[in-house]
Design a protein around this motif. Sequence first.
Motif, short mmCIF file in Angstrom:
data_model
loop_
_atom_site.label_atom_id
_atom_site.label_comp_id
_atom_site.label_asym_id
_atom_site.label_seq_id
_atom_site.Cartn_x
_atom_site.Cartn_y
_atom_site.Cartn_z
N GLU A 210 0.83 -1.21 0.00
CA GLU A 210 0.00 0.00 0.00
C GLU A 210 0.86 1.26 0.00
N ILE A 211 1.99 1.20 0.69
CA ILE A 211 2.88 2.36 0.79
C ILE A 211 3.69 2.54 -0.49
N LEU A 212 4.21 1.44 -1.05
CA LEU A 212 5.18 1.52 -2.13
C LEU A 212 4.63 1.38 -3.54
N GLU A 213 3.44 0.79 -3.70
CA GLU A 213 2.93 0.53 -5.04
C GLU A 213 2.91 1.79 -5.88
N GLY A 214 3.47 1.68 -7.08
CA GLY A 214 3.52 2.81 -8.00
C GLY A 214 4.79 3.62 -7.92
N LYS B 291 6.41 -2.46 -5.00
CA LYS B 291 6.36 -1.30 -5.89
C LYS B 291 5.63 -1.61 -7.20
N LEU B 292 5.80 -2.83 -7.71
CA LEU B 292 5.16 -3.19 -8.97
C LEU B 292 3.73 -3.69 -8.77
N GLY B 293 3.32 -3.90 -7.52
CA GLY B 293 1.98 -4.43 -7.26
C GLY B 293 1.86 -5.88 -7.70
#
Length: 98
Positions: free
Chosen positions: A7-11, A55-57
Amino acid sequence: MTSLLAEILEGEPLTDRETEILAAAAEGETAAQTGERLFLSSETVKGYRKRIIAKLGARNGTHAVVLAIRRGLLPLAPQPMRAHARVPVRTGAVPRRH
């Protein structure tokens, strides 16, 4: 991945180091092999991999590689790796199952 980390890092964009570690995974390197080549512990490499997945989900490491290729973050053709560490191949009898 439905964790707080995701939730924090995605995108978030991948760093150069994360891209290098993801490329190594795409080439089939284990965390220990990548760590040895980059002078990192295997646990540090595993930590990077978790951040990459978040990060990539992605759902897992394989999914992260596929998403990175689809998004143009990794080339489809393999790139030569610098100072690639070779893993010794074990020879001998294959253990029998009972």
